[in-house]
Design a protein around this motif. Structure first.
Motif, PDB file in Angstrom:
ATOM      1  N   TYR A  93       0.831  -1.203   0.000  1.00  0.00           N
ATOM      2  CA  TYR A  93       0.000   0.000   0.000  1.00  0.00           C
ATOM      3  C   TYR A  93       0.872   1.262   0.000  1.00  0.00           C
ATOM      4  N   HIS A 131       1.041   4.469  -2.489  1.00  0.00           N
ATOM      5  CA  HIS A 131       0.495   5.747  -2.035  1.00  0.00           C
ATOM      6  C   HIS A 131       1.505   6.669  -1.357  1.00  0.00           C
ATOM      7  N   GLU A 154      -8.199  -0.479   2.780  1.00  0.00           N
ATOM      8  CA  GLU A 154      -7.575  -1.164   1.637  1.00  0.00           C
ATOM      9  C   GLU A 154      -7.196  -2.602   2.002  1.00  0.00           C
TER      10      GLU A 154
END
Length: 189
Positions: free
Chosen positions: A25, A29, A42
Motif C-alpha cells: 500500500y 500511495h 484497503e
C-alpha cells in the motif's frame, strides 16, 4: 487462553503479513501523510486491528520500512555477479532506479533525521542491512573486500542523492551522473 482483563497474545505471523500488505500500500500511495483508516480499508480490516498488532502508527511505519528495505536487499542479492566494479554500479542502479523501496526510505530518513523514533532507529537498521547487501554483491563480483566496503558507501551516498533528483516519472534527468559515479567507483580499485 486469556483471563479477564488480559488481551490475547499478539500473533507475529499476522503482524508480518499485515506489514507485507501495508508495504504494498505504501509503495503505491507513499509514506508522507499516511493515514491508518484508508490503509486499513484497503487491507480489509480496521485501524484498531492494525494498532492492536503494531502498537502505534509509527511502529507500523517502521515495520513497513524494514519490510521494504528487506525487499530491496533481496533484489540486490538476486543479481548475478557483475563483470567488474564499474558495471556493478550500473547493475545496482537497475535495482534502485525508480524503486519504490528506496523512495520510502528517503521519506522515512527525512523523519529520522530529526531523531524521531522509531524512524531514526529503523533507518539506521536499514542502512546497516543495505550496505551489507551492497558489499556482498561487490565481493560476489570479485571486488576486494576492502575496496568493496569503500565503494559500497560511495555508491549508497550517490544513489541517495540520485533518489532526490529523480523526475516525476522515476527517471534520473542526468543519466551522465550514473556514468560519472561508475568512473569514480572504478577508480577505487
Amino acid at each position: 487462553m486469556t483471563t479477564a482483563g488480559t488481551a490475547p497474545a499478539k500473533d507475529p505471523q499476522r503482524r508480518a503479513a499485515w506489514a507485507e500488505l501495508a508495504t504494498d500500500y505504501v509503495h503505491e500511495h507513499g509514506l508522507i501523510g499516511l493515514s491508518l483508516r484508508p490503509l486499513a480499508a484497503e487491507l480489509g480490516t480496521s485501524n484498531r486491528v492494525l494498532l492492536y498488532h503494531f502498537g502505534t502508527k509509527d511502529q507500523l511505519v517502521a515495520d513497513v520500512l524494514r519490510t521494504s528495505n528487506e525487499r530491496s536487499v533481496a533484489e540486490v542479492a538476486a543479481l548475478a555477479p557483475s563483470e567488474d566494479l564499474r558495471s556493478a554500479v550500473y547493475d545496482l542502479w537497475t535495482v534502485m532506479e525508480g524503486d519504490r523501496c528506496s523512495r520510502i526510505y528517503v521519506e522515512a530518513a527525512a523523519l529520522g533525521l530529526f531523531g524521531r523514533e522509531p524512524y531514526a532507529t529503523a533507518v539506521q537498521d536499514a542502512n546497516t542491512l543495505w550496505i551489507a547487501g551492497l558489499i556482498a554483491h561487490l565481493t560476489k563480483s570479485g571486488v576486494d573486500p576492502v575496496v568493496a566496503e569503500r565503494a559500497a558507501h560511495v555508491i549508497d551516498a550517490a544513489f541517495m542523492g540520485f533518489q532526490l533528483s529523480l523526475g516525476p516519472d522515476g527517471s534520473l534527468p542526468e543519466r551522465r551522473s550514473v556514468d560519472d559515479l561508475a568512473d569514480a567507483v572504478a577508480a577505487l580499485a
